[in-house]
Design an enzyme around this catalytic site. Structure first.
Site, PDB file in Angstrom:
ATOM      1  N   ASP A 125      43.397 -53.881 -43.258  1.00 19.21           N
ATOM      2  CA  ASP A 125      44.840 -53.755 -43.827  1.00 19.21           C
ATOM      3  C   ASP A 125      45.978 -54.595 -43.117  1.00 19.21           C
ATOM      4  O   ASP A 125      45.682 -55.241 -41.960  1.00 19.21           O
ATOM      5  CB  ASP A 125      45.373 -51.977 -43.385  1.00 19.21           C
TER       6      ASP A 125
HETATM    7  N1  URA Z   1      40.028 -48.510 -42.224  1.00 14.69           N
HETATM    8  C1  URA Z   1      41.232 -48.378 -42.601  1.00 14.69           C
HETATM    9  O1  URA Z   1      41.793 -47.467 -43.047  1.00 14.69           O
HETATM   10  N2  URA Z   1      41.905 -49.789 -42.556  1.00 14.69           N
HETATM   11  C2  URA Z   1      41.319 -50.704 -42.037  1.00 14.69           C
HETATM   12  O2  URA Z   1      41.912 -51.911 -42.146  1.00 14.69           O
HETATM   13  C3  URA Z   1      39.920 -50.837 -41.749  1.00 14.69           C
HETATM   14  C4  URA Z   1      39.262 -49.688 -41.777  1.00 14.69           C
END
Ligand code: URA
Length: 241
Positions: free
Chosen positions: A104
């Site tokens: 993310d």
């Molecule tokens: N899980 C999440 O919620 N975000 C990420 O970036 C990776 C795994």
């Protein structure tokens, strides 16, 4: 493989730059000046490419580890937002590396990029179930044995999605490590939310056999060592070509 792809994968320029090199007669293959950037090369011919009469070092596959900082999206281009591509050296970009899965925008840590499409696909596919470990901080009351048990049994998210068994390791001060072997959208955040807490920070520490190189500052990247690449191919039972 096509001559222009062999050259760009090996870091000798973008696809359009290497096509121009070929068209201007600077490249020869097995002693014959190449004119067609789309010429298909055998393994033997790949070992006999010269640019301006210098023998080239051919490397078809490149794998890069990036310590992703927060604030960038996991993509090689975006019309509006800064991407992790801004952190990758031009020669690696022109070799066609792309991220394996995604982190993310606010997440940090180990992001792997490769230009081996089959390797990328397998590492990201739930079928191969590659383990990833995240260190997270969260708000809410401290997680405990109940949540560890729920995660180990396979949490069912509020929207009905079933998560695979995951390993929660509790650390001090609303910090925990969570190891998962799938990669649903916002998986870690949704799992933590599924047990009534909220992720504050999320940092990926491992990806399969790879550990984030602690000497890489946020925003820095390096190529994988041969041993790291070997371990990655092994975990998804793929031959290196
Ligand atoms: N899980 C999440 O919620 N975000 C990420 O970036 C990776 C795994």
């Amino acid at each position: 493989m096509r001559l222009d792809r062999v050259l760009s994968n090996s870091g000798y320029g973008s696809r359009s730059e290497v096509r121009q090199m070929v068209r201007s007669g600077r490249v020869s293959v097995a002693g014959i000046t190449a004119r067609d950037p789309g010429q298909i090369l055998s393994q033997q011919e790949m070992a006999a490419i010269l640019l301006d009469s210098e023998t080239l070092v051919i490397r078809l596959h490149r794998h890069v580890m990036l310590n992703k900082p927060a604030g960038l999206i996991t993509a090689m281009e975006d019309p509006h937002l800064p991407t992790i591509a801004d952190l990758i050296p031009a020669a690696w970009k022109s070799s066609g590396v792309t991220p394996v899965g995604r982190l993310d925008r606010d997440a940090t840590g180990l992001l792997l990029l490769t230009n081996d499409g089959t390797l990328n696909h397998r590492l990201a596919s739930p079928r191969w179930g590659v383990w990833k470990t995240y260190r997270l901080t969260y708000s809410g009351t401290p997680l405990g044995d109940t949540e560890r048990g729920l995660f180990a049994a396979g949490l069912i998210l509020p929207d009905g999605q079933h998560c695979r068994s995951a390993i929660l390791t509790l650390l001090q001060d609303n910090m925990a490590d969570l190891a998962i072997h799938e990669g649903k959208f916002h998986q870690v955040k949704n799992m933590i939310q599924g047990v009534g807490r909220k992720v504050i920070t999320l940092h990926r520490m491992t990806f399969g056999p790879l550990k984030l190189d602690e000497t890489l500052n946020p925003g820095s990247s390096r190529e994988l060592t041969q041993a790291e690449a070997d371990a990655l191919y092994k975990v998804v039972q793929l031959e290196q070509t």
